[in-house]
Design an enzyme around this catalytic site. Structure first.
Site, PDB file in Angstrom:
ATOM      1  N   LYS A   1      -6.772   0.394 -13.745  1.00 20.59           N
ATOM      2  CA  LYS A   1      -7.480   1.198 -12.733  1.00 20.59           C
ATOM      3  C   LYS A   1      -7.379   2.708 -12.949  1.00 20.59           C
ATOM      4  CE  LYS A   1      -9.128  -0.026  -9.310  1.00 20.59           C
ATOM      5  NZ  LYS A   1      -9.082  -0.784  -8.112  1.00 20.59           N
TER       6      LYS A   1
ATOM      7  N   SER B   1      -3.293   2.633 -10.385  1.00 14.62           N
ATOM      8  CA  SER B   1      -2.833   1.651  -9.417  1.00 14.62           C
ATOM      9  C   SER B   1      -1.456   1.186  -9.843  1.00 14.62           C
ATOM     10  CB  SER B   1      -3.808   0.470  -9.390  1.00 14.62           C
ATOM     11  OG  SER B   1      -3.159  -0.688  -8.915  1.00 14.62           O
TER      12      SER B   1
ATOM     13  N   HIS C   1     -33.146   4.330  -0.431  1.00 17.29           N
ATOM     14  CA  HIS C   1     -32.503   3.078   0.041  1.00 17.29           C
ATOM     15  C   HIS C   1     -31.493   2.543  -0.987  1.00 17.29           C
ATOM     16  CE1 HIS C   1     -35.843   2.932   3.005  1.00 17.29           C
ATOM     17  NE2 HIS C   1     -36.554   3.343   1.964  1.00 17.29           N
TER      18      HIS C   1
ATOM     19  N   GLU D   1     -12.716  10.273  -2.715  1.00 16.26           N
ATOM     20  CA  GLU D   1     -12.464   9.355  -1.592  1.00 16.26           C
ATOM     21  C   GLU D   1     -11.742  10.071  -0.452  1.00 16.26           C
ATOM     22  OE1 GLU D   1     -10.994   5.245  -2.681  1.00 16.26           O
ATOM     23  OE2 GLU D   1     -11.111   6.166  -4.653  1.00 16.26           O
TER      24      GLU D   1
END
Ligand code: ARG
Length: 463
Positions: A288, A282, A161, A295
């Site tokens: 970043k 970024s 979980h 992804e």
């Protein structure tokens, strides 16, 4: 009606030329030209066989084969002009062959139809791509085994979980991915056996009146078997659907793995870092470093699942035998091939540049009472029934939480308040290493077991 305004390859019974838009709408050469090498390979085998059985003379067959090789050279040199009017890769190549060698080129299509031709081309094309995909998959498995070996003792929290559950080793976690990828390899190998069956000789649907030798053609093309039924062979695309299902499962595994990498790279987890070459920055936030590769792989899983649905739906309403619907099989199939191959390549390249932050993983494993089950098991060994032990440990956890401490940080006095059965040796099981080492059986997370699993995987990958 002049010859040039109707299709010379099948225009005999037509009085009107095909509508210009319909010509473009029904053409497939824009995408099926990718199969040119397999189309030529299939035609060379067919022409060889036709000469062997006496349907073509040796000279005719040689002229055709040499012509086909010239066509291949032209395509590879970028000198070939693909024409929409010639509809597909098959007719483009055949027409060019006839331009180059004259009327003898028109004999190539004897005893054959585009229906068995295209089914053969797709199978040859897919067979090669399955082999390439298998080698990327194996490269990734090797990379993950290496990483697992380096981190066979590294402690991390295991989750259920997404809540801290019990400590595991990072090596054990990597070997879970290795197991999934091994099953993907088995599935692909199995799929390849059904891909590697030859439709050629089925002609349009019913076979042909020429004395063909299908076994010879199959041998020339490296097919393991000859399709038993001509109607089936020209029409079913179940082999492509099956490949797309294998591709979907591979992508599903990579997508789940991606999700973990994305989480683990975050400042909140800080478990791993991925080499700069696999991340991007970024344009606005200078700090970043984004895990774009995982992804994107996670995102690309959607289109691969979509391709599987497209092919299943394409097939479901088709009566025997070939229908033009089947022309729509190629783009989804090619897309799944390219996407799964690219995703595996990216992952196989990335695996060696995943670095692990052992301190952060250990610190995370110390939070969340990962050894609570071990304390309950300890009490069971002291003669307390498991349900009662569970209750005792629940109370100890609540107490530790109030004190903002881990179980291992409670004193013996404090622990004994919950059960007098607790003795000094309790700390052996409350420590992470003790908890890991105790799960010492086949499939367990004890470092010794992880190393044994790695050794078995190393011999399995060679098989
Ligand atoms: N381009 C066609 C395809 O991809 C080749 C087979 C055409 N056959 C036919 N009977 N029109 O399926």
């Amino acid at each position: 009606m002049t010859e040039s305004s109707t299709n010379q390859l099948w225009g005999g019974r037509f009085e009107q030329p095909v509508d210009a838009f319909v010509q473009e709408f029904t053409a497939s050469v824009q995408f099926d030209q990718r199969m040119y090498a397999y189309d030529i390979q299939g035609s060379i085998a067919h022409a060889t066989m036709l000469a062997r059985v006496g349907v073509l003379s040796e000279e005719e067959s040689q002229a055709i084969i040499q012509g086909l090789e010239r066509v291949r050279e032209e395509i590879e040199a970028g000198k070939f002009e693909w024409s929409i009017e010639l509809e597909d890769v098959h007719m483009n190549i055949e027409r060019r062959l006839t331009d180059l060698i004259g009327d003898v080129g028109k004999k190539l299509h004897t005893g054959r139809s585009r229906n068995d031709q295209v089914a053969t081309d797709i199978r040859l094309f897919l067979r090669d791509h399955i082999d390439a995909i298998l080698s990327e998959l194996e490269r990734l498995i090797y990379g993950l085994i290496d990483l697992a070996e380096k981190e066979a003792e590294t402690v991390m929290p295991g989750f259920t979980h997404l809540q801290t559950a019990q400590p595991v080793t990072f090596g054990h976690h990597m070997m879970a991915w290795v197991e999934m990828l091994f099953r993907d390899r088995d599935r692909l190998r199995d799929c390849r056996r059904r891909v590697n069956v030859m439709p050629l000789g089925s002609a349009a649907l019913a076979g042909t009146t020429y004395p063909i030798d299908r076994h010879l053609t199959a041998e020339l093309l490296g097919f393991e078997a000859v399709a038993e039924n001509s109607l089936d062979a020209v029409s079913d695309r179940d082999f492509a659907i099956e490949f797309c299902a294998c591709a979907s499962l591979i992508m599903t595994h990579l997508s789940r793995f991606s999700e973990e990498l994305v989480l683990w790279c975050s400042q909140q987890f800080g478990f791993v870092a991925i080499g700069d070459a696999f991340c991007t920055g970024s344009s606005i936030m200078p700090q970043k470093k984004n895990p774009d590769v995982p992804e994107l792989v996670r995102g690309k899983t959607g289109r691969v699942n979509g391709n599987l649905m497209a092919l299943l739906t394409l097939m479901k309403g088709q009566p025997l035998a070939y229908n033009k619907d089947n022309q729509e099989d190629k783009e989804p199939l090619f897309d799944s091939i390219d996407t799964v191959r690219g995703s595996l390549k990216a992952f196989a390249d990335m695996a060696p540049v995943i670095t692990v932050n052992r301190e952060n993983m250990r610190a995370a494993a110390c939070k969340g009472f990962a050894t609570a089950t071990d304390l309950a098991d300890y009490l069971v060994r002291k003669g307390i029934p498991f349900r009662d032990a569970h209750e005792v440990v629940g109370k100890a956890v609540a107490h530790a939480e109030n004190q903002a401490k881990d179980l291992a940080e409670l004193s013996l006095d404090e622990l004994q308040k919950f059960s007098p059965a607790i003795k000094e040796d309790v700390y052996d099981v409350l420590m992470l290493e003790g908890a890991l080492a105790a799960r010492d059986h086949l499939g367990g997370t004890a470092p010794l077991q992880v190393r044994a699993a790695i050794a078995r995987a190393r011999s399995r990958i060679e098989s």
